[in-house]
Design an enzyme around this catalytic site. Structure first.
Site, short mmCIF file in Angstrom:
data_model
loop_
_atom_site.label_atom_id
_atom_site.label_comp_id
_atom_site.label_asym_id
_atom_site.label_seq_id
_atom_site.Cartn_x
_atom_site.Cartn_y
_atom_site.Cartn_z
N SER A 126 0.87 -1.17 0.00
CA SER A 126 0.00 0.00 0.00
C SER A 126 0.91 1.22 0.00
O SER A 126 1.70 1.40 0.93
CB SER A 126 -0.87 -0.03 1.26
OG SER A 126 -1.60 1.17 1.38
N LYS A 151 -1.00 -1.04 -4.49
CA LYS A 151 -2.21 -0.26 -4.13
C LYS A 151 -1.78 1.18 -3.92
O LYS A 151 -0.86 1.46 -3.17
CB LYS A 151 -2.83 -0.86 -2.87
CG LYS A 151 -3.84 0.03 -2.17
CD LYS A 151 -4.53 -0.73 -1.04
CE LYS A 151 -4.65 0.12 0.22
NZ LYS A 151 -5.26 -0.63 1.34
N LYS A 207 -2.78 4.87 -2.60
CA LYS A 207 -3.70 5.72 -1.84
C LYS A 207 -4.09 6.87 -2.76
O LYS A 207 -3.24 7.41 -3.50
CB LYS A 207 -3.01 6.26 -0.59
CG LYS A 207 -2.80 5.20 0.47
CD LYS A 207 -4.14 4.74 1.04
CE LYS A 207 -3.94 3.79 2.20
NZ LYS A 207 -5.21 3.37 2.80
N ASP A 215 -7.06 3.06 -3.12
CA ASP A 215 -7.79 3.12 -1.83
C ASP A 215 -8.01 4.58 -1.49
O ASP A 215 -7.06 5.34 -1.27
CB ASP A 215 -6.96 2.43 -0.74
CG ASP A 215 -7.69 2.38 0.61
OD1 ASP A 215 -8.83 2.89 0.70
OD2 ASP A 215 -7.11 1.83 1.57
N GLU A 255 -11.01 0.81 -3.51
CA GLU A 255 -11.30 0.54 -2.10
C GLU A 255 -11.92 1.76 -1.44
O GLU A 255 -11.39 2.87 -1.53
CB GLU A 255 -9.98 0.15 -1.41
CG GLU A 255 -10.14 -0.35 0.02
CD GLU A 255 -8.79 -0.80 0.61
OE1 GLU A 255 -7.85 -1.08 -0.15
OE2 GLU A 255 -8.68 -0.83 1.85
N ASP A 293 -13.65 -1.57 2.99
CA ASP A 293 -12.75 -1.70 4.15
C ASP A 293 -13.50 -1.15 5.36
O ASP A 293 -14.16 -1.91 6.10
CB ASP A 293 -11.44 -0.93 3.84
CG ASP A 293 -10.47 -0.84 5.00
OD1 ASP A 293 -10.80 -1.27 6.12
OD2 ASP A 293 -9.34 -0.31 4.81
N LYS A 328 -9.78 -6.66 8.19
CA LYS A 328 -8.76 -6.20 9.14
C LYS A 328 -9.17 -6.71 10.51
O LYS A 328 -10.30 -6.48 10.96
CB LYS A 328 -8.69 -4.67 9.16
CG LYS A 328 -8.01 -4.07 7.94
CD LYS A 328 -7.97 -2.57 8.02
CE LYS A 328 -7.21 -1.99 6.82
NZ LYS A 328 -7.47 -0.54 6.67
N GLY A 371 -3.91 -3.89 6.17
CA GLY A 371 -2.86 -3.58 7.15
C GLY A 371 -3.15 -2.26 7.82
O GLY A 371 -3.90 -1.43 7.29
#
Ligand code: OSB
Ligand code: MG
Length: 374
Positions: A135, A161, A163, A188, A213, A238, A262, A290
């Site tokens: 990420s 991934k 952000k 995400d 996400e 998420d 998670k 994570g």
């Protein structure tokens, strides 16, 4: 198992590099650990709450308070044989899943040690290796991001991934896709978009993303469902998924096609397994998220990821990406194929470096059963 002692600690651990999401930048982690002693064994749990209540309503400080004043005394008054008894023990405390997971996960660790089997085996894991992704936080420029992606791909990671947030999305995806047309790529948003951004989010379809996400609100299913109807790209939830019922509602409403699990967000291993099973039965793949964990939380994420339906690469990556020195031995490493091998020693499978933990501790409190009030 009689609980002989619960010790809560706060550690200060600086990240190797700052991590920026749509809700802020994290430079130093305030990590809360629970050490649960029972019959000569020690189980460890890590609280995944952030320093500020931005990802969810919990923070290091709220979790500390709830653990010391409520959950710790509740657990110390019981003699649970299984981690799976914790949701019942903590039933009266509403919310606070990350605080609850801290203790529940330590009990699962203890139980696996007592049984002489790995935590993964105890959970019902079937994988010997898990596929890993990374990420990547928001960077100050696109060339900087491209340099990091190059390094992570060279290290073997199977999925990148990114952000994202308004202003750090399509122009970034465009350049990444230009350079690497075939990689497994996802994004995400951590709830950075609004309904008025729907057309813009639909334009992400052009970048062949594995998933988008949590584009919308952290507690939403309905508007994600409306958005998913307009997208070819799967939505992954998420923040919205706090338990099995949430997963069922989201799947039923078609709010997502993939679920991020998670441990802290769902309150521990019991509920994580329940979400996993609900998704498996309905053909919805899951992966393990994570929360910038230290080695203890990371070890737990690895064990969880060994379950059958964790078929997509998770955000569980090498210790060295986060810490100069991790608090477990050996550190978590990733193979050139982008996999982590499951440890087979009893319990979490990584030794805890108690001396190092002691040196990093800035706050410590022992919890005992007789402190229970009310
Ligand atoms: O949304 O997955 C998230 C980190 C902190 C809070 C939320 C998230 C994240 C990550 C980091 O994406 C994953 C990791 O590398 O631990
Ligand atoms: Mg996320």
């Amino acid at each position: 198992m009689k609980i002989d002692g619960i010790i809560l600690r706060e550690l200060h651990l600086p990240l190797v590099r700052p991590f920026e999401t749509s809700f802020g930048v994290t430079r130093d982690r305030r990590i809360l650990l629970a050490e649960v002693r029972s019959e000569g064994l020690t189980g460890w749990g890590e609280c995944t709450a952030g320093e500020r209540p931005f990802f969810s309503g919990e923070s290091t400080d709220t979790a500390w308070q709830v653990l010391v004043n409520e959950l710790g005394p509740m657990l110390a008054n019981e003699s649970p044989d299984h981690g799976g008894e914790c949701p019942r023990i903590f039933y009266q405390v509403r919310g606070n899943p990350m605080a609850k997971a801290t203790l529940e996960n330590a009990i699962w660790d203890l139980e696996a040690q007592r049984e002489g089997i790995s935590l993964a085996q105890l959970l019902g894991g079937v994988r010997e290796t898990i596929p890993c992704g990374v990420s990547l936080g928001i960077q100050s420029s696109i060339p900087e991001l491209l340099a990091i992606i190059e390094k992570e791909l060279a290290a073997g990671y199977q999925r990148i991934k990114l952000k994202c947030k308004p202003g750090w999305d399509v122009k970034v995806f465009e350049q990444v896709r230009n350079r690497w047309p075939g990689i497994m790529l996802s994004c995400d948003a951590n709830s950075a978009y609004l309904l008025r951004d729907a057309d813009h989010v639909v334009s992400f379809d052009a970048f062949d993303l594995l998933m988008i996400e949590q584009p919308l609100w952290a507690d939403d299913f309905y508007y994600h469902s409306m958005l998913q109807k307009r997208l070819n790209t799967p939505i992954c939830l998420d923040e919205s998924i706090g338990n099995r019922r949430d997963a069922l509602a989201a799947i039923e409403m078609e709010s997502c096609k993939i679920i991020n699990i998670k441990l802290g967000r769902v309150g521990g291993f019991s509920e994580a397994i329940a979400v996993h099973n609900a998704a498996l039965e309905r053909g919805i793949p899951v992966w393990c998220g994570g929360m910038l964990e230290s080695g203890i939380g990371r070890a737990h994420n690895i064990a969880l990821s060994s379950l059958e339906n964790f078929s997509l690469p998770g955000d569980v990556s090498a210790s060295a990406r986060y810490w100069r020195e991790d608090i477990i031995e050996p550190e978590v490493t990733v193979t050139p194929q982008g996999e982590i091998a499951l440890p087979d020693a009893p319990g979490r499978g990584y030794e805890v470096r108690v001396d190092l933990i002691e040196r990093l501790t800035v706050r410590k409190e022992a919890i005992r059963a007789f402190e229970l009030v009310g």
